[in-house]
Design a protein around this motif. Structure first.
Motif, PDB file in Angstrom:
ATOM      1  N   LYS A 120       5.330  13.608   1.212  1.00 55.10           N
ATOM      2  CA  LYS A 120       5.610  12.404   1.988  1.00 55.10           C
ATOM      3  C   LYS A 120       5.000  11.190   1.307  1.00 55.10           C
ATOM      4  O   LYS A 120       3.843  11.205   0.902  1.00 55.10           O
ATOM      5  N   THR A 121       5.804  10.156   1.149  1.00 57.14           N
ATOM      6  CA  THR A 121       5.325   8.883   0.602  1.00 57.14           C
ATOM      7  C   THR A 121       5.690   7.768   1.565  1.00 57.14           C
ATOM      8  O   THR A 121       6.855   7.621   1.954  1.00 57.14           O
ATOM      9  N   THR A 122       4.687   6.978   1.960  1.00 58.39           N
ATOM     10  CA  THR A 122       4.903   5.847   2.849  1.00 58.39           C
ATOM     11  C   THR A 122       4.552   4.560   2.115  1.00 58.39           C
ATOM     12  O   THR A 122       3.473   4.444   1.532  1.00 58.39           O
ATOM     13  N   VAL A 123       5.471   3.605   2.142  1.00 58.68           N
ATOM     14  CA  VAL A 123       5.250   2.308   1.504  1.00 58.68           C
ATOM     15  C   VAL A 123       5.006   1.280   2.610  1.00 58.68           C
ATOM     16  O   VAL A 123       5.903   0.983   3.407  1.00 58.68           O
ATOM     17  N   ARG A 124       3.771   0.766   2.667  1.00 58.66           N
ATOM     18  CA  ARG A 124       3.455  -0.266   3.658  1.00 58.66           C
ATOM     19  C   ARG A 124       3.640  -1.638   3.029  1.00 58.66           C
ATOM     20  O   ARG A 124       2.999  -1.982   2.029  1.00 58.66           O
ATOM     21  N   HIS A 125       4.525  -2.433   3.644  1.00 59.40           N
ATOM     22  CA  HIS A 125       4.724  -3.820   3.257  1.00 59.40           C
ATOM     23  C   HIS A 125       3.697  -4.622   4.060  1.00 59.40           C
ATOM     24  O   HIS A 125       3.891  -4.909   5.241  1.00 59.40           O
ATOM     25  N   GLN A 126       2.615  -4.986   3.415  1.00 56.93           N
ATOM     26  CA  GLN A 126       1.487  -5.588   4.121  1.00 56.93           C
ATOM     27  C   GLN A 126       1.478  -7.107   3.919  1.00 56.93           C
ATOM     28  O   GLN A 126       1.596  -7.603   2.794  1.00 56.93           O
ATOM     29  N   GLY A 127       1.324  -7.840   5.028  1.00 57.38           N
ATOM     30  CA  GLY A 127       1.236  -9.291   4.949  1.00 57.38           C
ATOM     31  C   GLY A 127       0.697  -9.837   6.254  1.00 57.38           C
ATOM     32  O   GLY A 127      -0.253  -9.291   6.829  1.00 57.38           O
ATOM     33  N   GLN A 128       1.303 -10.911   6.723  1.00 51.84           N
ATOM     34  CA  GLN A 128       0.913 -11.424   8.038  1.00 51.84           C
ATOM     35  C   GLN A 128       1.203 -10.370   9.108  1.00 51.84           C
ATOM     36  O   GLN A 128       0.491 -10.235  10.100  1.00 51.84           O
ATOM     37  N   TYR A 129       2.279  -9.631   8.855  1.00 53.48           N
ATOM     38  CA  TYR A 129       2.610  -8.464   9.671  1.00 53.48           C
ATOM     39  C   TYR A 129       2.746  -7.290   8.686  1.00 53.48           C
ATOM     40  O   TYR A 129       2.448  -7.435   7.511  1.00 53.48           O
ATOM     41  N   ASP A 153       6.323  -0.290   7.619  1.00 56.20           N
ATOM     42  CA  ASP A 153       6.190   0.968   6.890  1.00 56.20           C
ATOM     43  C   ASP A 153       7.558   1.565   6.587  1.00 56.20           C
ATOM     44  O   ASP A 153       8.405   1.670   7.482  1.00 56.20           O
ATOM     45  N   HIS A 154       7.726   1.945   5.330  1.00 57.76           N
ATOM     46  CA  HIS A 154       8.968   2.586   4.908  1.00 57.76           C
ATOM     47  C   HIS A 154       8.631   3.934   4.296  1.00 57.76           C
ATOM     48  O   HIS A 154       7.861   4.024   3.339  1.00 57.76           O
ATOM     49  N   VAL A 155       9.192   4.989   4.848  1.00 61.83           N
ATOM     50  CA  VAL A 155       9.007   6.331   4.300  1.00 61.83           C
ATOM     51  C   VAL A 155      10.101   6.574   3.253  1.00 61.83           C
ATOM     52  O   VAL A 155      11.291   6.467   3.550  1.00 61.83           O
ATOM     53  N   VAL A 156       9.655   6.854   2.022  1.00 57.91           N
ATOM     54  CA  VAL A 156      10.611   7.096   0.931  1.00 57.91           C
ATOM     55  C   VAL A 156      11.412   8.356   1.244  1.00 57.91           C
ATOM     56  O   VAL A 156      10.838   9.432   1.477  1.00 57.91           O
ATOM     57  N   THR A 157      12.729   8.219   1.269  1.00 58.28           N
ATOM     58  CA  THR A 157      13.591   9.334   1.656  1.00 58.28           C
ATOM     59  C   THR A 157      13.814  10.295   0.487  1.00 58.28           C
ATOM     60  O   THR A 157      13.575   9.958  -0.680  1.00 58.28           O
ATOM     61  N   ASP A 158      14.305  11.492   0.809  1.00 50.77           N
ATOM     62  CA  ASP A 158      14.648  12.460  -0.238  1.00 50.77           C
ATOM     63  C   ASP A 158      15.748  11.904  -1.146  1.00 50.77           C
ATOM     64  O   ASP A 158      15.761  12.164  -2.357  1.00 50.77           O
ATOM     65  N   LYS A 159      16.638  11.132  -0.542  1.00 52.52           N
ATOM     66  CA  LYS A 159      17.712  10.507  -1.317  1.00 52.52           C
ATOM     67  C   LYS A 159      17.145   9.524  -2.338  1.00 52.52           C
ATOM     68  O   LYS A 159      17.586   9.483  -3.492  1.00 52.52           O
ATOM     69  N   GLU A 160      16.134   8.765  -1.925  1.00 55.77           N
ATOM     70  CA  GLU A 160      15.496   7.810  -2.833  1.00 55.77           C
ATOM     71  C   GLU A 160      14.708   8.534  -3.931  1.00 55.77           C
ATOM     72  O   GLU A 160      14.695   8.104  -5.086  1.00 55.77           O
ATOM     73  N   LYS A 161      14.045   9.631  -3.560  1.00 56.70           N
ATOM     74  CA  LYS A 161      13.307  10.418  -4.560  1.00 56.70           C
ATOM     75  C   LYS A 161      14.263  10.968  -5.612  1.00 56.70           C
ATOM     76  O   LYS A 161      13.957  10.955  -6.814  1.00 56.70           O
ATOM     77  N   ILE A 174       0.875  -1.176   0.000  1.00 54.07           N
ATOM     78  CA  ILE A 174       0.000   0.000   0.000  1.00 54.07           C
ATOM     79  C   ILE A 174       0.911   1.224   0.000  1.00 54.07           C
ATOM     80  O   ILE A 174       1.680   1.430   0.946  1.00 54.07           O
ATOM     81  N   ILE A 175       0.830   2.006  -1.057  1.00 55.92           N
ATOM     82  CA  ILE A 175       1.730   3.154  -1.211  1.00 55.92           C
ATOM     83  C   ILE A 175       0.905   4.431  -1.099  1.00 55.92           C
ATOM     84  O   ILE A 175       0.066   4.719  -1.961  1.00 55.92           O
ATOM     85  N   LYS A 176       1.127   5.163  -0.029  1.00 55.10           N
ATOM     86  CA  LYS A 176       0.379   6.403   0.233  1.00 55.10           C
ATOM     87  C   LYS A 176       1.251   7.587  -0.187  1.00 55.10           C
ATOM     88  O   LYS A 176       2.257   7.895   0.448  1.00 55.10           O
ATOM     89  N   VAL A 177       0.836   8.230  -1.277  1.00 54.97           N
ATOM     90  CA  VAL A 177       1.564   9.376  -1.820  1.00 54.97           C
ATOM     91  C   VAL A 177       0.775  10.626  -1.461  1.00 54.97           C
ATOM     92  O   VAL A 177      -0.253  10.919  -2.078  1.00 54.97           O
ATOM     93  N   ASP A 178       1.229  11.339  -0.437  1.00 53.52           N
ATOM     94  CA  ASP A 178       0.451  12.448   0.126  1.00 53.52           C
ATOM     95  C   ASP A 178      -0.951  11.922   0.460  1.00 53.52           C
ATOM     96  O   ASP A 178      -1.069  11.079   1.344  1.00 53.52           O
ATOM     97  N   ASP A 179      -1.997  12.380  -0.222  1.00 53.68           N
ATOM     98  CA  ASP A 179      -3.353  11.917   0.106  1.00 53.68           C
ATOM     99  C   ASP A 179      -3.878  10.863  -0.875  1.00 53.68           C
ATOM    100  O   ASP A 179      -5.062  10.515  -0.842  1.00 53.68           O
ATOM    101  N   GLU A 180      -3.012  10.362  -1.745  1.00 52.94           N
ATOM    102  CA  GLU A 180      -3.442   9.384  -2.750  1.00 52.94           C
ATOM    103  C   GLU A 180      -2.830   8.012  -2.448  1.00 52.94           C
ATOM    104  O   GLU A 180      -1.688   7.912  -2.019  1.00 52.94           O
ATOM    105  N   LYS A 181      -3.624   6.957  -2.656  1.00 55.94           N
ATOM    106  CA  LYS A 181      -3.159   5.605  -2.372  1.00 55.94           C
ATOM    107  C   LYS A 181      -3.056   4.761  -3.641  1.00 55.94           C
ATOM    108  O   LYS A 181      -3.881   4.844  -4.540  1.00 55.94           O
TER     109      LYS A 181
END
Length: 284
Positions: free
Chosen positions: A244-253, A256-264, A196-203
Motif C-alpha cells: 500500500k502506498t498513500t500520497v498525501r497532498h499536504q498544504g493549507q489542507y 490523500d491518494h492511494v496509489v492504485t494497482d493500475k497506477e503501479k 508525504i509518500i508513505k510506502v508501506d512503513d517507509e516515508k
C-alpha cells in the motif's frame, strides 16, 4: 671496432716500449695485427653463437609454444616469419604453422560466436522495445524533436487525480530521464506545499516549491511535474512492489491518494519502456 683496434695497437706499443724501432716495431705490429684478426674471428663466432641461442630453431619453437599457450596470434606469427627467414629448412616450421592454424581457427570461431551473440542481443532488444512500447502512448513535439512516452492507461490531462511517470526521446535517440507527475483534481483547493509518500512503513517527502502549478474552472487542480533523480527512481521501484502506498497532498489542507494497482502497473510499464529504449537510472 676501429676504436678498439686503435686502442689495441696503442696498448701493444706501450708494452713493447716507445723506443722500439725498425724490425722490432714491424714484428710487433704484425703480431698485433694477427691478434686483432683472431679477435675478429672470435667475435664473429660469438655473434653466431648468441644468434643461435636467441634465434635458433629450437629457441624460436619454444617461444612460439609460449605465445600459443597465451593465445597470442600476432606474436606467434611474427616468430614464424623469423623462423622461416633464418631457418627455411627447419622442421620446426611445420609445428609452428600448426599452432598458427589452430589459433586462427579458434579466433574465427570466437568472432563468429561473438557476431551471433551480438545479433541475438540486437533481436532480443528489438523485441523487448516493441513489447514495451506497445503499452505506451506517444506524442511528438515537432519543434523540439522529442517523442514523449507514457502508459496508455495514464491520463493525458491535468484535470484528473494521478500519480505517474513519463519520459521522452530525442530524434537522435538520446533518451530523456523520466519525469514524475503528481496530480490533484477536486472541488476545493489544497494549496500543496509538500508531498508525504508513505510506502508501506517507509516515508518519503517531496517539496515542490514554486514548481507547483494551479488552475481552476468549475473545479480546481494542482500538479507537480519534476525530473526524477536516483532517490525518486528508488522510491518508484518501492511503490511498484508495495502493498500500500498513500500520497498525501499536504498544504493549507490535505488530500490523500492511494496509489492504485493500475497506477503501479503503469509505473512498471513505463520503466520497462524507458530501459528498453536505452534509458539509464537517473543520477542526482
Amino acid at each position: 671496432m676501429r676504436s678498439f683496434i686503435s686502442l689495441f695497437i696503442i696498448f701493444i706499443l706501450i708494452l713493447t716500449g716507445c723506443s722500439a724501432t725498425g724490425p722490432n716495431l714491424s714484428a710487433a705490429l704484425e703480431d698485433s695485427h694477427a691478434q686483432i684478426v683472431k679477435l675478429q674471428e672470435e667475435n664473429e663466432q660469438l655473434k653466431k653463437e648468441i644468434e643461435e641461442l636467441k634465434n635458433g630453431p629450437e629457441k624460436l619453437l619454444a617461444r612460439a609454444k609460449h605465445y600459443f599457450e597465451n593465445k597470442d596470434l600476432e606474436n606467434i606469427s611474427s616468430t614464424m616469419e623469423t623462423l622461416a627467414d633464418k631457418h627455411p629448412e627447419a622442421q620446426e616450421i611445420q609445428l609452428v604453422q600448426e599452432m598458427i592454424n589452430t589459433l586462427t581457427t579458434e579466433k574465427e570461431k570466437a568472432e563468429a560466436e561473438q557476431k551471433k551473440k551480438v545479433e541475438k542481443e540486437a533481436a532480443e532488444k528489438k523485441k523487448r522495445i516493441a513489447a514495451a512500447t506497445q503499452k505506451m502512448r506517444s506524442n511528438r513535439d515537432e519543434v523540439n524533436g522529442i517523442t514523449w512516452y507514457r502508459d496508455k492507461t495514464t491520463t493525458q490531462y491535468v484535470n484528473a487525480k494521478s500519480f505517474h511517470i513519463y519520459f521522452g526521446k530525442y530524434d537522435d535517440n538520446t533518451v530523456i530521464s523520466p519525469r514524475l507527475k503528481i496530480q490533484y483534481f477536486g472541488d476545493q483547493w489544497v494549496y500543496v506545499d509538500k508531498y508525504i509518500i508513505k510506502v508501506d512503513d517507509e516515508k518519503f517527502e517531496l517539496y515542490p516549491g514554486s514548481d507547483i502549478k494551479r488552475d481552476n474552472d468549475t473545479k480546481v487542480w494542482e500538479y507537480y511535474d519534476t525530473n526524477m533523480g536516483t532517490k525518486d527512481w528508488e522510491m518508484v521501484k518501492k511503490i511498484i512492489s508495495s502493498k500500500k502506498t498513500t500520497v498525501r497532498h499536504q498544504g493549507q489542507y490535505y488530500y490523500d491518494h492511494v496509489v492504485t494497482d493500475k497506477e503501479k502497473k503503469a509505473l512498471q510499464n513505463t520503466l520497462d519502456a524507458y530501459e528498453a529504449l536505452g534509458g539509464e537510472i537517473p543520477t542526482g
